[in-house]
Design an enzyme around this catalytic site. Structure first.
Site, PDB file in Angstrom:
ATOM      1  N   TYR A  85       0.832  -0.986   0.036  1.00 43.42           N
ATOM      2  CA  TYR A  85       0.020  -0.043  -0.028  1.00 43.42           C
ATOM      3  C   TYR A  85       0.935   1.177  -0.009  1.00 43.42           C
ATOM      4  O   TYR A  85       1.833   1.343   0.919  1.00 43.42           O
ATOM      5  CB  TYR A  85      -1.061   0.014   1.213  1.00 43.42           C
ATOM      6  CG  TYR A  85      -1.702   1.168   1.242  1.00 43.42           C
ATOM      7  CD1 TYR A  85      -1.713   2.296   2.487  1.00 43.42           C
ATOM      8  CD2 TYR A  85      -2.931   1.407   0.557  1.00 43.42           C
ATOM      9  CE1 TYR A  85      -2.363   3.257   2.619  1.00 43.42           C
ATOM     10  CE2 TYR A  85      -3.743   2.453   0.834  1.00 43.42           C
ATOM     11  CZ  TYR A  85      -3.443   3.283   1.799  1.00 43.42           C
ATOM     12  OH  TYR A  85      -4.446   4.537   1.603  1.00 43.42           O
ATOM     13  N   ASP A 113       9.492   2.822  -0.774  1.00 45.51           N
ATOM     14  CA  ASP A 113       8.538   3.716   0.101  1.00 45.51           C
ATOM     15  C   ASP A 113       8.564   3.142   1.759  1.00 45.51           C
ATOM     16  O   ASP A 113       8.238   2.239   2.169  1.00 45.51           O
ATOM     17  CB  ASP A 113       6.872   3.113  -0.319  1.00 45.51           C
ATOM     18  CG  ASP A 113       5.848   3.846   0.468  1.00 45.51           C
ATOM     19  OD1 ASP A 113       4.435   3.526   0.305  1.00 45.51           O
ATOM     20  OD2 ASP A 113       6.125   4.475   1.565  1.00 45.51           O
ATOM     21  N   LYS A 131       4.656   9.563   8.462  1.00 47.66           N
ATOM     22  CA  LYS A 131       4.539   9.227   9.900  1.00 47.66           C
ATOM     23  C   LYS A 131       5.363   9.700  10.936  1.00 47.66           C
ATOM     24  O   LYS A 131       5.359  10.863  11.239  1.00 47.66           O
ATOM     25  CB  LYS A 131       4.384   7.619   9.722  1.00 47.66           C
ATOM     26  CG  LYS A 131       3.305   6.923   8.807  1.00 47.66           C
ATOM     27  CD  LYS A 131       3.108   5.503   8.881  1.00 47.66           C
ATOM     28  CE  LYS A 131       2.110   4.935   8.011  1.00 47.66           C
ATOM     29  NZ  LYS A 131       0.831   4.970   8.277  1.00 47.66           N
TER      30      LYS A 131
HETATM   31  P1  KE4 Z   1      -0.840   8.479   4.288  1.00 43.47           P
HETATM   32  O1  KE4 Z   1      -1.395   9.235   3.065  1.00 43.47           O
HETATM   33  O2  KE4 Z   1      -1.719   7.834   5.073  1.00 43.47           O
HETATM   34  O3  KE4 Z   1       0.104   9.518   5.359  1.00 43.47           O
HETATM   35  O4  KE4 Z   1       0.262   7.322   3.982  1.00 43.47           O
HETATM   36  C1  KE4 Z   1      -0.045   6.491   3.082  1.00 43.47           C
HETATM   37  C2  KE4 Z   1       1.204   5.482   3.070  1.00 43.47           C
HETATM   38  C3  KE4 Z   1       2.126   5.282   2.341  1.00 43.47           C
HETATM   39  N1  KE4 Z   1       3.002   4.321   2.291  1.00 43.47           N
HETATM   40  C4  KE4 Z   1       2.919   3.242   3.239  1.00 43.47           C
HETATM   41  C5  KE4 Z   1       3.842   2.339   3.224  1.00 43.47           C
HETATM   42  C6  KE4 Z   1       1.968   3.500   4.491  1.00 43.47           C
HETATM   43  O5  KE4 Z   1       1.894   2.450   5.173  1.00 43.47           O
HETATM   44  C7  KE4 Z   1       0.980   4.221   4.097  1.00 43.47           C
HETATM   45  C8  KE4 Z   1      -0.251   4.533   5.223  1.00 43.47           C
HETATM   46  N2  KE4 Z   1      -0.350   3.400   6.124  1.00 43.47           N
HETATM   47  C9  KE4 Z   1      -1.723   3.244   6.487  1.00 43.47           C
HETATM   48  C10 KE4 Z   1      -1.556   2.184   7.609  1.00 43.47           C
HETATM   49  N3  KE4 Z   1      -1.331   0.741   7.141  1.00 43.47           N
HETATM   50  C11 KE4 Z   1      -2.350   4.414   7.093  1.00 43.47           C
HETATM   51  C12 KE4 Z   1      -3.449   4.105   8.110  1.00 43.47           C
HETATM   52  C13 KE4 Z   1      -4.839   4.716   7.340  1.00 43.47           C
HETATM   53  O6  KE4 Z   1      -4.771   4.571   6.004  1.00 43.47           O
HETATM   54  O7  KE4 Z   1      -5.831   5.080   7.851  1.00 43.47           O
END
Ligand code: KE4
Length: 430
Positions: A144, A239, A267
């Site tokens: 993801y 990533d 994060k």
């Molecule tokens: P954000 O747009 O949510 O800040 O980041 C996206 C993203 C990109 N790359 C990786 C490896 C990530 O884990 C994420 C976001 N992680 C999720 C948890 N698995 C965010 C939690 C959610 O979607 O509410």
């Protein structure tokens, strides 16, 4: 456990917010029941609207590596807000932040701040496409990278949690430019590259996956990808939104000794405030506007309050290497405790972990990719999740997520988590 206030809030929220939440995984749909609404947090604890106390294993999905409400970060934000909140103009802290990131992350020579991990990954593939003049990207099933259109193909995290790894609204044109391969399958990548000679701009992956649950790269996988990208002129993107500053001060790339061409961050980098970043080789990043032709912008990029929190967080991690020694030890203690409990109960579920990341998969198969992760017994995980919650352990409401430990966890907290795990496993397996 009384969660009546949370239930009432959830009821009301659904009148105004799709699904009652501002990010799908929070809705507890994968595990059933009504989500608890968090009111406050400190150190290893979160407190819901009914004043129930939980030991925390989500840590805002990674950012709160030092635990909640760290005094130094709270003070930095309190000081910063005395000078207003946002200027939309360059500030001193952005220069300090960029210099610090360049010094901490081995492959980053230049970096651009954005407001989320999604913005970081979207921007990284755009600049890779601009730099190479090519259109296609390779991603891996179950990884993801945020909700950018190009990534919602065979996506992990919330997308797989709700069984919608390919989202409506993503056009065929966009989908055609996203090629997917199974994680840990170098031959599949080689086949994609051979079938799309000279057409692939970038290959992006989670160097350690958190979003199909925690899955580690097989021996030689990352090195093999580096070699293919070098041979084919493909921009290699790590990533590290989740692994950055978590698996080591320099992230997965420092831990595994592999240098990508671009890295995306999020994060932890914001200390809990909305921050993302992308960076890497100067020859690629120089293509980003206003220096280069690849456009990317953001009203709140480099926001002074967010930079104050992020800078304090990163300076602390940079100056306290003992953080990583502690997190490794905590991870080992927890994994050993879980493993011993499963032995005692005659269970053989798969426990994947590295440093302060882990996932207990409710399958006896080794979990090395998306198909094997999906052999997990999801209803059983849902029961386990609630058994843990009832025992005051707040973990991610999805089998396809990694848990995150913080330095606020002391041995007594880890012992409580291990005890709750053993009791919960006993309860759900009957
Ligand atoms: P954000 O747009 O949510 O800040 O980041 C996206 C993203 C990109 N790359 C990786 C490896 C990530 O884990 C994420 C976001 N992680 C999720 C948890 N698995 C965010 C939690 C959610 O979607 O509410």
């Amino acid at each position: 456990m009384n969660i009546s206030t949370s239930q009432a809030l959830f009821e009301k929220a659904q009148n105004f917010i799709p699904g009652g939440v501002n990010s799908p995984v929070r809705a507890f749909r994968a595990v059933g029941g009504s989500p608890v609404f968090i009111k406050s947090a400190k150190g290893p604890y979160v407190y819901d609207e009914d004043d129930n106390e939980y030991i925390e294993l989500i840590n805002s999905w990674g950012p709160m590596i030092l635990g909640h409400g760290h005094d130094l970060i709270q003070k930095a934000v309190a000081d910063a807000i005395q000078h207003s909140f946002s200027f939309g103009a360059p500030t001193r802290r952005e220069v300090e932040m960029a210099e610090l990131i360049v010094s901490m992350v081995p492959s980053i020579e230049k970096v651009r701040m954005v407001n989320s991990g999604t913005e970081a990954t979207m921007s990284a593939i755009r600049v890779a496409r601009g730099f190479t003049g090519r259109d296609k990207i390779i991603k891996f099933e179950g990884c993801y990278h945020g909700h950018g259109d190009s990534f919602l193909i065979a996506a992990g995290s919330g997308a797989v949690t709700f069984g919608t790894p390919d989202s409506p609204g993503v056009t065929k044109g966009v989908a055609n430019d996203t090629l997917t391969a199974p994680y840990n399958d170098l031959e599949a990548v080689q086949r994609l590259v051979d079938a799309n000679k000279g057409a692939i701009a970038a290959l992006i992956l989670e160097p350690v996956v958190g979003n199909m649950g925690c899955v580690l790269p097989a021996e030689g996988f990352l090195e093999g990808l580096r070699k293919i990208c070098d041979q084919e002129g493909i921009v290699f993107i790590f990533d590290e939104v989740m692994t950055g500053f978590r698996l080591s001060k320099g992230g997965a790339q420092e831990r595994f000794g592999i240098k990508p061409d671009l890295t995306t961050l999020g994060k932890i980098i914001g200390g809990g405030m909305p921050v993302g970043a992308y960076g890497g080789k100067a020859e690629i990043m120089n293509w980003v506007s206003p220096l280069g032709p690849v456009y990317q912008a953001g009203t709140l990029s480099g926001n002074p309050i967010a930079m104050a929190a992020g800078l304090t967080m990163l300076h602390y991690l940079d100056e306290h290497p003992e953080v990583y020694t502690q997190l490794e030890a905590s991870g080992h203690k927890l994994v050993n405790g879980f493993t011993n409990s499963m032995k005692k109960l005659g269970l053989n579920y798969t426990m994947n972990s590295i440093g302060s990341m882990y996932t207990l998969f409710f399958t006896e198969q080794a979990v090395t990719d998306f198909p094997s992760a999906k052999t997990s017994d999801l209803p059983l995980f849902g029961k386990y999740f609630h058994a843990m919650l009832d025992r005051g352990i707040y973990m991610g409401p999805s089998q396809f997520e990694s848990m995150f430990l913080s330095t606020a966890l002391e041995d007594s907290h880890i012992a409580r988590i291990i005890q709750a795990n053993e009791e919960s496993l006993k309860e759900v397996i009957g």
